[in-house]
Design a protein around this motif. Sequence first.
Motif, PDB file in Angstrom:
ATOM      1  N   VAL A  39       0.795  -1.179  -0.085  1.00 50.03           N
ATOM      2  CA  VAL A  39      -0.075  -0.116   0.267  1.00 50.03           C
ATOM      3  C   VAL A  39       0.761   1.251  -0.019  1.00 50.03           C
ATOM      4  O   VAL A  39       1.743   1.290   0.614  1.00 50.03           O
ATOM      5  CB  VAL A  39      -1.148  -0.143   1.382  1.00 50.03           C
ATOM      6  CG1 VAL A  39      -1.627   1.253   1.189  1.00 50.03           C
ATOM      7  CG2 VAL A  39      -1.742  -1.223   1.344  1.00 50.03           C
ATOM      8  N   LYS A  40       0.647   2.370  -0.847  1.00 49.80           N
ATOM      9  CA  LYS A  40       1.316   3.382  -0.961  1.00 49.80           C
ATOM     10  C   LYS A  40       1.172   3.991   0.488  1.00 49.80           C
ATOM     11  O   LYS A  40       0.116   4.296   1.132  1.00 49.80           O
ATOM     12  CB  LYS A  40       0.557   4.563  -2.090  1.00 49.80           C
ATOM     13  CG  LYS A  40       1.576   5.588  -2.235  1.00 49.80           C
ATOM     14  CD  LYS A  40       1.045   6.387  -3.587  1.00 49.80           C
ATOM     15  CE  LYS A  40       1.972   7.755  -3.535  1.00 49.80           C
ATOM     16  NZ  LYS A  40       1.409   8.468  -4.813  1.00 49.80           N
ATOM     17  N   SER A  41       2.249   4.697   1.038  1.00 52.93           N
ATOM     18  CA  SER A  41       2.400   5.198   2.187  1.00 52.93           C
ATOM     19  C   SER A  41       3.437   6.457   2.371  1.00 52.93           C
ATOM     20  O   SER A  41       3.926   6.729   1.347  1.00 52.93           O
ATOM     21  CB  SER A  41       2.773   4.505   3.377  1.00 52.93           C
ATOM     22  OG  SER A  41       4.209   3.777   3.169  1.00 52.93           O
ATOM     23  N   PHE A  42       3.227   7.261   3.378  1.00 53.90           N
ATOM     24  CA  PHE A  42       4.337   8.314   3.669  1.00 53.90           C
ATOM     25  C   PHE A  42       4.887   8.134   5.173  1.00 53.90           C
ATOM     26  O   PHE A  42       4.354   7.570   6.042  1.00 53.90           O
ATOM     27  CB  PHE A  42       3.725   9.601   3.287  1.00 53.90           C
ATOM     28  CG  PHE A  42       2.335   9.873   4.294  1.00 53.90           C
ATOM     29  CD1 PHE A  42       2.624  10.767   5.580  1.00 53.90           C
ATOM     30  CD2 PHE A  42       1.162   9.544   4.215  1.00 53.90           C
ATOM     31  CE1 PHE A  42       1.662  11.022   6.370  1.00 53.90           C
ATOM     32  CE2 PHE A  42       0.154   9.767   5.184  1.00 53.90           C
ATOM     33  CZ  PHE A  42       0.390  10.472   6.327  1.00 53.90           C
ATOM     34  N   ILE A  43       5.768   9.024   5.133  1.00 55.01           N
ATOM     35  CA  ILE A  43       6.722   8.942   6.477  1.00 55.01           C
ATOM     36  C   ILE A  43       6.467  10.205   7.287  1.00 55.01           C
ATOM     37  O   ILE A  43       6.481  11.258   6.966  1.00 55.01           O
ATOM     38  CB  ILE A  43       8.027   8.538   6.103  1.00 55.01           C
ATOM     39  CG1 ILE A  43       8.426   7.279   5.314  1.00 55.01           C
ATOM     40  CG2 ILE A  43       9.035   8.716   7.442  1.00 55.01           C
ATOM     41  CD1 ILE A  43       7.938   5.982   6.045  1.00 55.01           C
ATOM     42  N   VAL A  44       6.228   9.884   8.728  1.00 55.19           N
ATOM     43  CA  VAL A  44       6.224  10.831   9.784  1.00 55.19           C
ATOM     44  C   VAL A  44       7.261  10.386  10.624  1.00 55.19           C
ATOM     45  O   VAL A  44       7.353   9.072  11.065  1.00 55.19           O
ATOM     46  CB  VAL A  44       4.819  11.394  10.202  1.00 55.19           C
ATOM     47  CG1 VAL A  44       4.290  12.140   9.030  1.00 55.19           C
ATOM     48  CG2 VAL A  44       4.184  10.095  10.687  1.00 55.19           C
ATOM     49  N   GLU A  45       7.497  11.332  11.662  1.00 61.35           N
ATOM     50  CA  GLU A  45       8.655  10.963  12.771  1.00 61.35           C
ATOM     51  C   GLU A  45       8.062  11.625  14.241  1.00 61.35           C
ATOM     52  O   GLU A  45       7.360  12.748  13.957  1.00 61.35           O
ATOM     53  CB  GLU A  45      10.050  11.343  12.428  1.00 61.35           C
ATOM     54  CG  GLU A  45      10.602  10.918  11.246  1.00 61.35           C
ATOM     55  CD  GLU A  45      12.035  11.599  11.084  1.00 61.35           C
ATOM     56  OE1 GLU A  45      12.408  12.517  11.776  1.00 61.35           O
ATOM     57  OE2 GLU A  45      13.016  10.957  10.276  1.00 61.35           O
ATOM     58  N   VAL A  83      10.908   7.844  16.430  1.00 62.81           N
ATOM     59  CA  VAL A  83      10.341   6.669  15.810  1.00 62.81           C
ATOM     60  C   VAL A  83       9.638   6.861  14.554  1.00 62.81           C
ATOM     61  O   VAL A  83       9.134   8.335  14.702  1.00 62.81           O
ATOM     62  CB  VAL A  83       8.947   6.170  16.861  1.00 62.81           C
ATOM     63  CG1 VAL A  83       8.110   5.051  16.217  1.00 62.81           C
ATOM     64  CG2 VAL A  83       9.647   5.705  18.235  1.00 62.81           C
ATOM     65  N   THR A  84      10.218   6.080  13.585  1.00 60.61           N
ATOM     66  CA  THR A  84       9.332   6.625  12.345  1.00 60.61           C
ATOM     67  C   THR A  84       8.404   5.615  11.916  1.00 60.61           C
ATOM     68  O   THR A  84       8.319   4.557  12.150  1.00 60.61           O
ATOM     69  CB  THR A  84      11.026   6.301  11.291  1.00 60.61           C
ATOM     70  OG1 THR A  84      11.908   7.004  11.538  1.00 60.61           O
ATOM     71  CG2 THR A  84      10.185   6.562   9.703  1.00 60.61           C
ATOM     72  N   LEU A  85       7.425   6.499  11.576  1.00 60.66           N
ATOM     73  CA  LEU A  85       6.044   5.838  11.080  1.00 60.66           C
ATOM     74  C   LEU A  85       5.780   5.836   9.766  1.00 60.66           C
ATOM     75  O   LEU A  85       6.021   6.810   9.145  1.00 60.66           O
ATOM     76  CB  LEU A  85       4.805   6.575  11.717  1.00 60.66           C
ATOM     77  CG  LEU A  85       5.052   6.972  13.517  1.00 60.66           C
ATOM     78  CD1 LEU A  85       3.887   7.550  13.887  1.00 60.66           C
ATOM     79  CD2 LEU A  85       5.099   5.482  13.995  1.00 60.66           C
ATOM     80  N   SER A  86       5.277   4.568   9.174  1.00 65.36           N
ATOM     81  CA  SER A  86       4.905   4.593   7.864  1.00 65.36           C
ATOM     82  C   SER A  86       3.484   4.590   8.002  1.00 65.36           C
ATOM     83  O   SER A  86       2.628   3.564   8.339  1.00 65.36           O
ATOM     84  CB  SER A  86       5.483   3.185   7.383  1.00 65.36           C
ATOM     85  OG  SER A  86       4.786   3.002   5.998  1.00 65.36           O
ATOM     86  N   ASP A 130       7.363  14.868   7.889  1.00 65.96           N
ATOM     87  CA  ASP A 130       7.282  15.945   9.162  1.00 65.96           C
ATOM     88  C   ASP A 130       7.329  15.186  10.504  1.00 65.96           C
ATOM     89  O   ASP A 130       7.294  14.060  10.547  1.00 65.96           O
ATOM     90  CB  ASP A 130       5.782  16.536   8.981  1.00 65.96           C
ATOM     91  CG  ASP A 130       5.533  17.527   8.110  1.00 65.96           C
ATOM     92  OD1 ASP A 130       6.607  18.168   7.576  1.00 65.96           O
ATOM     93  OD2 ASP A 130       4.412  17.928   7.642  1.00 65.96           O
ATOM     94  N   GLN A 131       7.646  16.176  11.579  1.00 67.15           N
ATOM     95  CA  GLN A 131       7.795  15.439  12.846  1.00 67.15           C
ATOM     96  C   GLN A 131       6.340  15.846  13.830  1.00 67.15           C
ATOM     97  O   GLN A 131       6.204  17.060  13.854  1.00 67.15           O
ATOM     98  CB  GLN A 131       9.005  16.108  13.301  1.00 67.15           C
ATOM     99  CG  GLN A 131       9.265  15.360  14.950  1.00 67.15           C
ATOM    100  CD  GLN A 131      10.505  15.783  15.401  1.00 67.15           C
ATOM    101  OE1 GLN A 131      11.512  15.699  14.757  1.00 67.15           O
ATOM    102  NE2 GLN A 131      10.590  16.547  16.848  1.00 67.15           N
TER     103      GLN A 131
END
Length: 326
Positions: A39-45, A83-86, A130-131
């Motif tokens: 699934v297409k996703s983006f990253i936030v921290e 912590v890096t979230l997908s 983004d954080q």
Amino acid sequence: MSQLKENRKAITVGVFLFLGIVIFLLGVFTLGGQRKTFVKSFIVEVVFDDIQGLKVGNNVWFSGVKVGTIKKISFYGTSQVKVTLSIEEEAHKYIHKDAKASISSDGLIGNKIVVIDGGSPKFPFVEDGDQLAVNKTLSTDDIMKTLQVNNKNLVDITGDFKVLARSLVDGKGTMGALLTDEQLANNFKTIVQNLEKTTASTNRMASQLNAFSVKLNTKGGLADQLLTDTAVFERFKSAVTELQKTTTYAATLTQNLNEVTTQLNQTDNAAGLLLNDKKTADQIRSIMNNLESSSGKLDEDLEALQHNFLFRGYFKKKAKEEAKKE
């Protein structure tokens, strides 16, 4: 025959290989579907002070829905953890830049998860990389520590209550004496009865004051006229003004009397001389005595004149005229 057996063996091996590949692909797609690998996703921290046992692969929840997983965990700064979230692209249009993340549990003793709130619509949507800010909430460990402290306090309170109950039973202290000493209990009961009587008297007094105030506010009464009738108020004000003038006059009169009294107590005036100088008083007394003596002698002279033959006719004629008038 041997050729036929070899062909059958090759076909059997091929079938098993095909089935194995199919099962492998199904497993890959199934696991990928569960972890949403494709699934297409983006990253936030998110930077936490304490991740409380988070692991890579734990879920990320938004409004009770799983929207991603934890992709990476690494140290940040001196003692923090990044912590890096997908997160799935579908959730992109619901999460704003002021959204906050917190650590929770999937159930009371379940796996740790990261929970994201949506933030305010006044802010733009979050972007890749983004954080997010951290939402400071009580963790399960904090709750357990608080429960332990509360349990200790409860034990202490229970012990104190036990000691207090024993003192009450033994009649120690004021409350114990009230519970065990009959005379003291009767005295306390008498005090309570007196307080009840005092309260009843106070209530009656309040009722009487209320009735009196109602009478004062009765239409047509003096208080009502003073408060509402301007003519009565003006007359009352005029009377007060006249009373003030009278008071001023009385004060002036009092001052004048004080001055007169002061002068009477002095000898530099006739009245003061008569009242305060003994020599002058003796002289006036002597004059009055002389006048009294002279008056007596004058009466005697007049009596003698009436009997004198020269004036006897005159006095008789005057007596007759007075008798006729009467």
